[in-house]
Design an enzyme around this catalytic site. Structure first.
Site, PDB file in Angstrom:
ATOM      1  N   ILE A 203      30.500  49.965  66.339  1.00 30.90           N
ATOM      2  CA  ILE A 203      30.633  49.519  67.727  1.00 30.90           C
ATOM      3  C   ILE A 203      30.010  48.125  67.812  1.00 30.90           C
ATOM      4  O   ILE A 203      28.853  47.952  67.430  1.00 30.90           O
ATOM      5  CB  ILE A 203      29.887  50.489  68.687  1.00 30.90           C
ATOM      6  CG1 ILE A 203      30.307  51.951  68.436  1.00 30.90           C
ATOM      7  CG2 ILE A 203      30.080  50.083  70.134  1.00 30.90           C
ATOM      8  CD1 ILE A 203      31.669  52.324  68.916  1.00 30.90           C
ATOM      9  N   ARG A 292      11.748  65.175  66.906  1.00 31.26           N
ATOM     10  CA  ARG A 292      10.306  64.937  66.749  1.00 31.26           C
ATOM     11  C   ARG A 292       9.855  64.019  67.873  1.00 31.26           C
ATOM     12  O   ARG A 292      10.673  63.546  68.656  1.00 31.26           O
ATOM     13  CB  ARG A 292      10.071  64.215  65.420  1.00 31.26           C
ATOM     14  CG  ARG A 292      10.933  62.941  65.346  1.00 31.26           C
ATOM     15  CD  ARG A 292      10.576  62.062  64.174  1.00 31.26           C
ATOM     16  NE  ARG A 292      11.601  61.085  63.880  1.00 31.26           N
ATOM     17  CZ  ARG A 292      11.708  59.894  64.421  1.00 31.26           C
ATOM     18  NH1 ARG A 292      10.849  59.516  65.353  1.00 31.26           N
ATOM     19  NH2 ARG A 292      12.674  59.049  64.083  1.00 31.26           N
TER      20      ARG A 292
HETATM   21  P1  ADP Z   1      18.257  55.834  61.925  1.00 29.06           P
HETATM   22  O1  ADP Z   1      18.235  57.296  61.638  1.00 29.06           O
HETATM   23  O2  ADP Z   1      17.923  54.998  60.761  1.00 29.06           O
HETATM   24  O3  ADP Z   1      17.526  55.501  63.185  1.00 29.06           O
HETATM   25  P2  ADP Z   1      20.722  55.509  63.457  1.00 29.06           P
HETATM   26  O4  ADP Z   1      21.941  56.313  63.179  1.00 29.06           O
HETATM   27  O5  ADP Z   1      19.938  55.853  64.655  1.00 29.06           O
HETATM   28  O6  ADP Z   1      19.804  55.513  62.178  1.00 29.06           O
HETATM   29  O7  ADP Z   1      21.131  53.976  63.528  1.00 29.06           O
HETATM   30  C1  ADP Z   1      20.143  52.960  63.547  1.00 29.06           C
HETATM   31  C2  ADP Z   1      20.656  51.754  64.349  1.00 29.06           C
HETATM   32  O8  ADP Z   1      21.873  51.244  63.779  1.00 29.06           O
HETATM   33  C3  ADP Z   1      21.020  52.072  65.788  1.00 29.06           C
HETATM   34  O9  ADP Z   1      19.913  51.994  66.649  1.00 29.06           O
HETATM   35  C4  ADP Z   1      22.068  51.031  66.112  1.00 29.06           C
HETATM   36  O10 ADP Z   1      21.502  49.805  66.499  1.00 29.06           O
HETATM   37  C5  ADP Z   1      22.780  50.840  64.789  1.00 29.06           C
HETATM   38  N1  ADP Z   1      23.998  51.665  64.716  1.00 29.06           N
HETATM   39  C6  ADP Z   1      24.083  52.936  64.273  1.00 29.06           C
HETATM   40  N2  ADP Z   1      25.346  53.407  64.318  1.00 29.06           N
HETATM   41  C7  ADP Z   1      26.103  52.385  64.803  1.00 29.06           C
HETATM   42  C8  ADP Z   1      27.514  52.216  65.072  1.00 29.06           C
HETATM   43  N3  ADP Z   1      28.400  53.189  64.832  1.00 29.06           N
HETATM   44  N4  ADP Z   1      27.917  51.024  65.568  1.00 29.06           N
HETATM   45  C9  ADP Z   1      27.036  50.031  65.795  1.00 29.06           C
HETATM   46  N5  ADP Z   1      25.715  50.102  65.552  1.00 29.06           N
HETATM   47  C10 ADP Z   1      25.239  51.276  65.063  1.00 29.06           C
HETATM   48  P1  ADP Z   2      11.789  56.069  66.120  1.00 31.81           P
HETATM   49  O1  ADP Z   2      13.182  56.607  65.921  1.00 31.81           O
HETATM   50  O2  ADP Z   2      10.763  57.060  66.530  1.00 31.81           O
HETATM   51  O3  ADP Z   2      11.771  54.857  66.920  1.00 31.81           O
HETATM   52  P2  ADP Z   2      11.761  54.892  63.492  1.00 31.81           P
HETATM   53  O4  ADP Z   2      13.204  55.079  63.219  1.00 31.81           O
HETATM   54  O5  ADP Z   2      11.231  53.529  63.620  1.00 31.81           O
HETATM   55  O6  ADP Z   2      11.282  55.746  64.708  1.00 31.81           O
HETATM   56  O7  ADP Z   2      10.945  55.694  62.407  1.00 31.81           O
HETATM   57  C1  ADP Z   2       9.589  56.007  62.573  1.00 31.81           C
HETATM   58  C2  ADP Z   2       8.921  56.132  61.252  1.00 31.81           C
HETATM   59  O8  ADP Z   2       9.423  57.249  60.574  1.00 31.81           O
HETATM   60  C3  ADP Z   2       9.136  54.948  60.347  1.00 31.81           C
HETATM   61  O9  ADP Z   2       7.986  54.807  59.574  1.00 31.81           O
HETATM   62  C4  ADP Z   2      10.324  55.378  59.510  1.00 31.81           C
HETATM   63  O10 ADP Z   2      10.317  54.704  58.274  1.00 31.81           O
HETATM   64  C5  ADP Z   2      10.072  56.859  59.385  1.00 31.81           C
HETATM   65  N1  ADP Z   2      11.275  57.684  59.337  1.00 31.81           N
HETATM   66  C6  ADP Z   2      12.145  57.909  60.328  1.00 31.81           C
HETATM   67  N2  ADP Z   2      13.097  58.789  59.956  1.00 31.81           N
HETATM   68  C7  ADP Z   2      12.818  59.140  58.684  1.00 31.81           C
HETATM   69  C8  ADP Z   2      13.431  60.022  57.729  1.00 31.81           C
HETATM   70  N3  ADP Z   2      14.527  60.726  58.010  1.00 31.81           N
HETATM   71  N4  ADP Z   2      12.871  60.127  56.529  1.00 31.81           N
HETATM   72  C9  ADP Z   2      11.760  59.411  56.233  1.00 31.81           C
HETATM   73  N5  ADP Z   2      11.139  58.582  57.091  1.00 31.81           N
HETATM   74  C10 ADP Z   2      11.647  58.430  58.285  1.00 31.81           C
END
Ligand code: ADP
Ligand code: ADP
Ligand code: MG
Length: 448
Positions: A203, A292
């Protein structure tokens, strides 16, 4: 009744949990790795147990040692914080088997929502809008490519087990797709021990809007409004605010109700977050659920007046939620800046080291959640986030001015931080007018 909680984490979130426990009269046990013996959470807890060497794999991810520490100290519950074991359903299950309460949702919910591909399926079944994509099994590169073509470029390649912005690649064409597919796969294997990949539509220029929810064992689920986490670098959040500048009351209620439906689909019984991508057209899609407490939970606490950790502990203890949806009133505006030991001028390279001196900002409406102190040495082996600076103002404008004032007061000597970078964000036109999306930091402030 929970009497003693072992906190299976470190840093500011461990301190945050200890503070809540102390206020409600629950005893605390800190666990620490060999390199963390001087850490603040160790000093603040009632008891502390060393659980292994510096490497997370041998300490904060070492299930056996953590459960032994529970038995040794007589802890009857474990708070996993975020990161580390917080979304590990096997750990939650083992806690239950040892008669130790895991302060989080039931392990089936963790299992179902922990895998992004599976979570999409459940959400579709619950009539929650998801990003167009393919959550079936992908056998090989060729099949992956034909799926990508069907979805139509650009697409996002994601590690199903991913988190923390890792294992994600964007592809605008075939060539980028093939290299992205392979790097995402190997990054997933190294970071999550699972190289399952799935593909969804990329997106363009969305906002990241997430809804905080909380449920109890009695089937009640309440949403606590949204957080706008669009200020990101490399798919990781840098600054968050609540409420979002773009949601109307009507959209907020609609997203909140959808988030509750998503939570109810897995009998959700703790704090959790449903993350959405929000397009400027007003369309939004489910992205993932984090089962969480979230890093940025304080901004929700500031606008709702609810202590999420205390409420999380209370529902884990079997109590009903202490409020209903009608009791939730959002008041004022809150912003959080993640303060990291990193150098924005050197590609955000982590900068661990000795903190010679620190002055925390204070004053009306300013909160600092941190585990650093003068003379503390930031270890090289963990996350670079060393503090969260949170402000609350009557209006967004007041919150911005308060944050700028607080950032200017925040003095950390000895290590390089992103404090000046945060200041730049608050001064940027896109942030001030609220139009910023998930690409804005990278396009406007990082790659200038
Ligand atoms: P994580 O588990 O690492 O947080 P997410 O699936 O939440 O991974 O994606 C992390 C970030 O990547 C999102 O906050 C968003 O900014 C971007 N993102 C994830 N999926 C999409 C998508 N389909 N299109 C555009 N941006 C995306
Ligand atoms: P939030 O989604 O709470 O904003 P972040 O995506 O920034 O958090 O992740 C919070 C912390 O947890 C970071 O230190 C990130 O590296 C860790 N983290 C998040 N998801 C995972 C996962 N699935 N496995 C390992 N570490 C994770
Ligand atoms: Mg996410």
């Amino acid at each position: 009744m929970i009497k003693k909680i072992l906190i299976a984490n470190r840093g500011e979130i461990a301190v945050r949990v200890i503070r809540a426990c102390r206020e409600i009269g629950i005893a605390t046990v800190a666990v620490y790795s060999e390199i963390d013996s001087d850490a603040l959470h160790v000093q603040l807890a009632d008891e502390a147990v060393c659980i292994g060497p510096a490497s997370s794999r041998d300490s904060y991810l070492n299930i056996q040692n953590i459960l032994s520490a529970c038995v040794l100290t007589g802890a009857d519950a474990v708070h996993p914080g975020f990161g580390f074991l917080s979304e590990n359903s096997k750990f939650a299950k083992m806690c239950a088997e040892c008669n130790i309460k895991f302060i989080g949702p039931n392990y089936d919910a963790i299992e179902l929502m922990g895998n992004k591909a599976k979570a999409r399926e459940i959400m579709k079944a619950a009539d929650v809008p998801v990003v167009p994509g393919y959550e079936g099994k992908i056998e090989d590169e060729n099949q992956a490519l034909s799926i990508a073509k069907e979805i139509e470029f650009p697409v996002m390649i994601k590690a199903a087990a991913g988190g923390g912005g890792k294992g994600i690649r964007i592809a605008f064409n075939e060539e980028e797709f093939l290299s992205g597919y392979n790097t995402a796969k190997s990054e997933a294997k190294v970071n999550f021990g699972d190289d399952t990949i799935y593909i969804e539509k990329y997106i363009q220029h969305p906002k990241h809007i997430e809804i905080q929810i909380i449920g109890d064992e009695h089937g009640n689920v309440v949403h606590l409004g949204e957080r706008d986490c669009s200020a990101q670098r490399k798919n990781q959040k840098v600054l968050e605010e609540a409420p979002s500048t773009v949601l109307t009351e009507e959209t907020r209620n609609m997203m909140g109700e959808i988030a509750k439906r998503a939570a109810k689909a897995v009998n959700y019984n703790s704090v959790g977050t449903i993350e959405f991508l929000y397009e400027s057209t007003g369309r939004f899609y489910f992205m993932e659920m984090n089962t969480r407490i979230q890093v940025e939970h304080p901004i929700t606490e500031m606008v709702t007046g609810i202590d999420l950790i205390k409420e999380q502990i209370s529902v884990a203890d079997g109590n009903e939620l202490s409020f209903s949806q009608d009791d939730i009133v959002l008041s004022g505006h809150s912003i959080e800046c993640r303060i990291n030991a990193e150098d924005p001028k050197a590609n955000f390279r982590p900068c661990p080291g000795l903190i010679e001196a620190v002055n925390f900002p204070g004053g009306f409406g300013v909160r600092v959640d941190s585990a650093i102190y003068g003379g503390y040495k930031i270890p090289h082996c963990y996350d670079s986030m060393i503090a969260k600076l949170i402000v609350h103002g009557k209006t967004r404008n007041e919150a911005i001015n308060k944050m700028k004032r607080a950032l200017a007061e925040f003095a950390i000597e000895g290590v390089t931080t992103n404090i000046d970078f945060q200041y730049e964000i608050l001064n940027s036109e896109e942030f001030v007018n609220g139009s910023y999306d998930t690409s804005f930091l990278t396009e406007k402030l990082v790659n200038r």
